[in-house]
Design a protein around this motif. Structure first.
Motif, PDB file in Angstrom:
ATOM      1  N   ASP A 206      18.551 -12.872 -40.219  1.00 23.28           N
ATOM      2  CA  ASP A 206      18.083 -12.038 -39.125  1.00 23.28           C
ATOM      3  C   ASP A 206      16.968 -12.818 -38.459  1.00 23.28           C
ATOM      4  O   ASP A 206      15.951 -13.111 -39.089  1.00 23.28           O
ATOM      5  CB  ASP A 206      17.559 -10.690 -39.638  1.00 23.28           C
ATOM      6  CG  ASP A 206      18.680  -9.815 -40.180  1.00 23.28           C
ATOM      7  OD1 ASP A 206      19.777  -9.835 -39.599  1.00 23.28           O
ATOM      8  OD2 ASP A 206      18.457  -9.110 -41.177  1.00 23.28           O
TER       9      ASP A 206
ATOM     10  N   PRO B 269      12.621 -11.228 -33.416  1.00 20.96           N
ATOM     11  CA  PRO B 269      12.844 -10.835 -32.019  1.00 20.96           C
ATOM     12  C   PRO B 269      12.179 -11.812 -31.051  1.00 20.96           C
ATOM     13  O   PRO B 269      11.101 -12.332 -31.323  1.00 20.96           O
ATOM     14  CB  PRO B 269      12.183  -9.462 -31.924  1.00 20.96           C
ATOM     15  CG  PRO B 269      12.023  -8.993 -33.324  1.00 20.96           C
ATOM     16  CD  PRO B 269      11.918 -10.218 -34.176  1.00 20.96           C
TER      17      PRO B 269
ATOM     18  N   THR C 152      13.540  -7.665 -24.938  1.00 18.60           N
ATOM     19  CA  THR C 152      13.486  -8.084 -26.340  1.00 18.60           C
ATOM     20  C   THR C 152      14.904  -8.313 -26.836  1.00 18.60           C
ATOM     21  O   THR C 152      15.765  -7.438 -26.717  1.00 18.60           O
ATOM     22  CB  THR C 152      12.795  -7.015 -27.211  1.00 18.60           C
ATOM     23  OG1 THR C 152      11.480  -6.783 -26.692  1.00 18.60           O
ATOM     24  CG2 THR C 152      12.693  -7.471 -28.660  1.00 18.60           C
TER      25      THR C 152
ATOM     26  N   THR D 100      17.171  -9.457 -30.161  1.00 12.25           N
ATOM     27  CA  THR D 100      17.241  -9.709 -31.600  1.00 12.25           C
ATOM     28  C   THR D 100      18.646 -10.217 -31.909  1.00 12.25           C
ATOM     29  O   THR D 100      19.621  -9.828 -31.263  1.00 12.25           O
ATOM     30  CB  THR D 100      16.943  -8.446 -32.438  1.00 12.25           C
ATOM     31  OG1 THR D 100      17.851  -7.409 -32.063  1.00 12.25           O
ATOM     32  CG2 THR D 100      15.517  -7.978 -32.240  1.00 12.25           C
TER      33      THR D 100
ATOM     34  N   SER E 119      21.324 -11.307 -35.222  1.00  8.06           N
ATOM     35  CA  SER E 119      21.651 -11.310 -36.638  1.00  8.06           C
ATOM     36  C   SER E 119      22.911 -12.143 -36.841  1.00  8.06           C
ATOM     37  O   SER E 119      23.875 -12.016 -36.088  1.00  8.06           O
ATOM     38  CB  SER E 119      21.899  -9.869 -37.108  1.00  8.06           C
ATOM     39  OG  SER E 119      22.370  -9.855 -38.432  1.00  8.06           O
TER      40      SER E 119
END
Length: 180
Positions: A147, A150, A161, A163, A165
């Motif tokens: 992960d 961010p 933002t 993110t 994974s």
């Protein structure tokens, strides 16, 4: 057994690069690695065992993903990487919207040549017989689940933002080719 030289590794990558967009041999993934290694005087998978459509080929001495270098060979079995990217846009008034994109790449039984090792388990590879094409192509694959932190940017009161994974399943074995 001695490893291939740096020059032989570079020539292996050049073999694949020079054939980008073309089909090598019968277009099977094995043919690209086999012909590239043999063209530089290295052992191929047939030096280590019987070649069958479902065999787990050995291409030299095992190395880890962090030890890979250009010219190494990867043997896949039931490999899948799922990359999930979520983007959240927050406006100055506090309202927000979010979208998620998921990309899945699979290599059930496959062989590829390392073009370049990146960071965090990302590796650029030359491969054929993938994505519906038997032509040699350059792709980036991921080999380490993680992960990522961010990443946020702001402009004019709007904050974005992102993110990401990365989830890797299955097997990918990395091999350093050996000289004959």
């Amino acid at each position: 057994m001695p490893e291939v030289s740096t020059q032989q590794s570079e020539q292996t990558v050049k073999f694949a690069s020079d054939r980008s967009g073309q089909q090598v041999g019968d277009g099977e993934c094995y043919a690209l690695a086999d012909q590239a290694l043999k063209s530089v005087g290295a052992k191929s998978a047939d030096s280590y065992g019987k070649i069958t459509p479902t065999a787990d080929y050995v291409w030299g001495s095992a190395v880890t993903v962090s030890q890979t270098r250009a010219g190494d060979v990867i043997q896949f079995k039931n490999y899948t990487v799922t990359i999930t990217t979520t983007t959240r846009i927050t406006k100055a008034d506090g309202s927000w919207e979010e979208s998620t994109e998921t990309q899945t790449l699979s290599r059930p039984h496959h062989t590829a040549i390392v073009a370049e090792s990146g960071s965090n388990g990302a590796v650029s590879v030359y491969e054929q017989n993938v994505n519906g094409s038997r032509a040699v192509q350059l792709n980036q694959l991921e080999f380490v689940s993680r992960d990522e932190p961010p990443q946020t940017t702001s402009s004019g009161g709007t904050k974005v933002t992102v993110t990401r994974s990365v989830k890797v399943t299955g097997t990918a074995k990395f091999y350093r080719p050996q000289a004959k």
